[in-house]
Design a protein around this motif. Structure first.
Motif, PDB file in Angstrom:
ATOM      1  N   GLU A 292       0.751  -1.291  -0.102  1.00  0.00           N
ATOM      2  CA  GLU A 292       0.029   0.029  -0.048  1.00  0.00           C
ATOM      3  C   GLU A 292       1.008   1.374   0.037  1.00  0.00           C
ATOM      4  O   GLU A 292       0.363   2.302  -0.651  1.00  0.00           O
TER       5      GLU A 292
ATOM      6  N   ARG B  82       2.297   1.634  -3.577  1.00  0.00           N
ATOM      7  CA  ARG B  82       1.364   1.792  -4.476  1.00  0.00           C
ATOM      8  C   ARG B  82       1.010   3.473  -4.236  1.00  0.00           C
ATOM      9  O   ARG B  82       0.751   4.104  -5.207  1.00  0.00           O
ATOM     10  N   GLU B  83       0.838   3.918  -2.921  1.00  0.00           N
ATOM     11  CA  GLU B  83       0.552   5.551  -2.641  1.00  0.00           C
ATOM     12  C   GLU B  83       1.698   6.018  -3.099  1.00  0.00           C
ATOM     13  O   GLU B  83       1.429   7.374  -4.024  1.00  0.00           O
TER      14      GLU B  83
ATOM     15  N   SER C 150       1.530   6.259  -7.018  1.00  0.00           N
ATOM     16  CA  SER C 150       0.647   7.025  -7.548  1.00  0.00           C
ATOM     17  C   SER C 150       0.871   8.537  -7.547  1.00  0.00           C
ATOM     18  O   SER C 150       0.682   9.347  -8.415  1.00  0.00           O
ATOM     19  N   HIS C 151       1.467   8.916  -6.148  1.00  0.00           N
ATOM     20  CA  HIS C 151       2.074  10.354  -6.053  1.00  0.00           C
ATOM     21  C   HIS C 151       3.070  10.700  -7.277  1.00  0.00           C
ATOM     22  O   HIS C 151       2.945  11.837  -7.821  1.00  0.00           O
TER      23      HIS C 151
ATOM     24  N   LEU D 209       3.601   9.516 -10.178  1.00  0.00           N
ATOM     25  CA  LEU D 209       2.859   9.751 -11.491  1.00  0.00           C
ATOM     26  C   LEU D 209       2.113  10.924 -11.758  1.00  0.00           C
ATOM     27  O   LEU D 209       1.951  11.772 -12.674  1.00  0.00           O
ATOM     28  N   ASP D 210       1.296  11.249 -10.676  1.00  0.00           N
ATOM     29  CA  ASP D 210       0.448  12.547 -10.569  1.00  0.00           C
ATOM     30  C   ASP D 210       1.413  13.787 -10.607  1.00  0.00           C
ATOM     31  O   ASP D 210       1.208  14.787 -11.196  1.00  0.00           O
ATOM     32  N   ALA D 211       2.489  13.511  -9.941  1.00  0.00           N
ATOM     33  CA  ALA D 211       3.216  14.832  -9.832  1.00  0.00           C
ATOM     34  C   ALA D 211       3.890  15.082 -11.230  1.00  0.00           C
ATOM     35  O   ALA D 211       4.150  16.223 -11.462  1.00  0.00           O
TER      36      ALA D 211
ATOM     37  N   GLU E 153       2.656  14.186 -14.121  1.00  0.00           N
ATOM     38  CA  GLU E 153       1.387  14.912 -14.905  1.00  0.00           C
ATOM     39  C   GLU E 153       1.084  16.476 -14.647  1.00  0.00           C
ATOM     40  O   GLU E 153       1.214  17.188 -15.573  1.00  0.00           O
TER      41      GLU E 153
ATOM     42  N   ILE F 238      11.468  14.989  -8.018  1.00  0.00           N
ATOM     43  CA  ILE F 238      10.333  14.302  -7.298  1.00  0.00           C
ATOM     44  C   ILE F 238      10.949  13.170  -6.165  1.00  0.00           C
ATOM     45  O   ILE F 238      10.541  13.278  -4.962  1.00  0.00           O
TER      46      ILE F 238
ATOM     47  N   PHE G 255      11.405  12.819  -1.624  1.00  0.00           N
ATOM     48  CA  PHE G 255      10.906  11.330  -0.805  1.00  0.00           C
ATOM     49  C   PHE G 255      12.121  11.200  -0.135  1.00  0.00           C
ATOM     50  O   PHE G 255      12.187  10.442   0.759  1.00  0.00           O
TER      51      PHE G 255
ATOM     52  N   LEU H 286      13.631   6.920   3.955  1.00  0.00           N
ATOM     53  CA  LEU H 286      11.990   6.893   3.798  1.00  0.00           C
ATOM     54  C   LEU H 286      11.421   5.577   4.585  1.00  0.00           C
ATOM     55  O   LEU H 286      10.564   5.732   5.564  1.00  0.00           O
TER      56      LEU H 286
ATOM     57  N   TYR I 229       8.730   4.644   8.240  1.00  0.00           N
ATOM     58  CA  TYR I 229       7.369   3.527   8.132  1.00  0.00           C
ATOM     59  C   TYR I 229       7.495   2.492   9.163  1.00  0.00           C
ATOM     60  O   TYR I 229       6.536   2.091   9.374  1.00  0.00           O
TER      61      TYR I 229
END
Lengths: 126, 185
Positions: B28, B31-32, B35-36, B38-40, B42, B56, B60, B66, B70
């Motif tokens: 998870e 995946r998050e 997603s971040h 690929l969004d960034a 775009e 980008i 991180f 990182l 977690y």
């Protein structure tokens, strides 16, 4: 090249954020449902809250583990799935408590700044 | 898709460092973050900027650092319930005894070896390593009476060998104690 003044500002922001970032995130999510990038964009629109992705995501993960925020994956139409965060009831309660303390701190610090010496300050209970 | 190679590499590395988490939790997180990223990317395109994957990923930070954020709650462990303080005290005592016992054992052996090595120089006839019982047994003596039916081994070579061994064991003991102090307390 960063000037000495900017460098000092930056250091101060980092110090202050260490203690206040949780409040900032909770406040950003008050009555809003946002995914990580949106939280980041929102914070970056303020001068003193330019945190990195590497700070934001682990913090969101901790808030979720502590039950202060909840998260759901949403997949709308053509967009890729995103994880949306919102405050839980516990998160709202914590935000209320911490907000009061924050305001008190700001008031206290402001009072000291406004009342420099050598004139003495009337202490409470005296 | 070569511009996405650094992303793939970053996520693979992150996944490796997240292995302490449960598989579903780690997936998870990956995946998050994917997603971040690929969004960034775009978003950069939409704003007419050049796609900058490195910038980008820089945000991180290193995958290991990182991932540590977690998993650090797993490493901290849960404090024992209030009624269990006695167990903690016993555990602490055992650790200390182990630490001091180890120190005593190691330093005593090295002190003995140093004593034998140096003593051989001053009392060559009384201190030595002897082969006894027709070579079936080896004995170290500090005696006025030479071991019966025995031949001396090593001779003066005993000194450098014993001093070297003594020094080596001192070093080894100190290293072990250092590790014990850091990890067991």
């Amino acid at each position: 090249m960063m000037t000495k003044h900017e460098n000092l500002n930056e250091k101060w922001d980092v110090q202050l954020r260490k203690g206040s970032l949780e409040l900032v995130i909770l406040a950003a999510l008050k009555n809003r449902t946002l995914y990580g990038l949106e939280v980041l964009k929102l914070l970056h629109s303020f001068e003193t809250m330019k945190i990195t992705e590497g700070t934001l995501y682990p913090l969101l993960d901790r808030l979720k583990r502590d039950g202060l925020v909840s998260a759901v994956w949403q997949h709308e139409g053509e967009t890729r799935p995103r994880k949306y965060y919102q405050l839980t009831q516990q998160g709202e309660q914590k935000l209320d408590i911490v907000t009061k303390r924050w305001r008190q701190s700001v008031k206290d610090v402001e009072f000291l700044i406004q009342n420099p010496g050598p004139k003495s300050i009337q202490l409470k209970g005296e | 898709m070569s511009e996405h190679d650094p992303i793939h590499y970053y996520l693979k590395s992150l996944s490796k460092y997240l292995s302490r988490l449960e598989k579903t939790e780690a997936n998870e997180v990956i995946r998050e973050i994917e997603s971040h990223i690929l969004d960034a990317l775009e978003l950069q395109q939409q704003n007419g900027q050049k796609e900058d994957v490195d910038a980008i990923l820089f945000g991180f930070g290193e995958p290991r650092k990182l991932a540590n954020q977690y998993v650090e709650h797993l490493l901290q462990g849960t404090p024992p319930p209030t009624g269990f303080k006695a167990i903690q005290t016993v555990k602490k005592g055992a650790t200390k005894s182990l630490y001091y016992g180890m120190g005593l054992f190691g330093f005593a052996i090295s002190a003995l070896l140093l004593l034998v090595g140096i003593g051989k120089l001053f009392y060559p006839e009384y201190i030595g390593v002897w082969s006894a019982a027709q070579g079936n047994s080896v004995t170290i003596t500090f005696s006025e009476h030479i071991y019966p039916n025995s031949d001396e081994l090593l001779g003066y070579w005993l000194t450098p060998i014993a001093v070297g061994l003594g020094g080596g064991i001192t070093w080894l003991t100190r290293s072990v104690l250092r590790v014990l102090k850091q990890n067991i307390h």
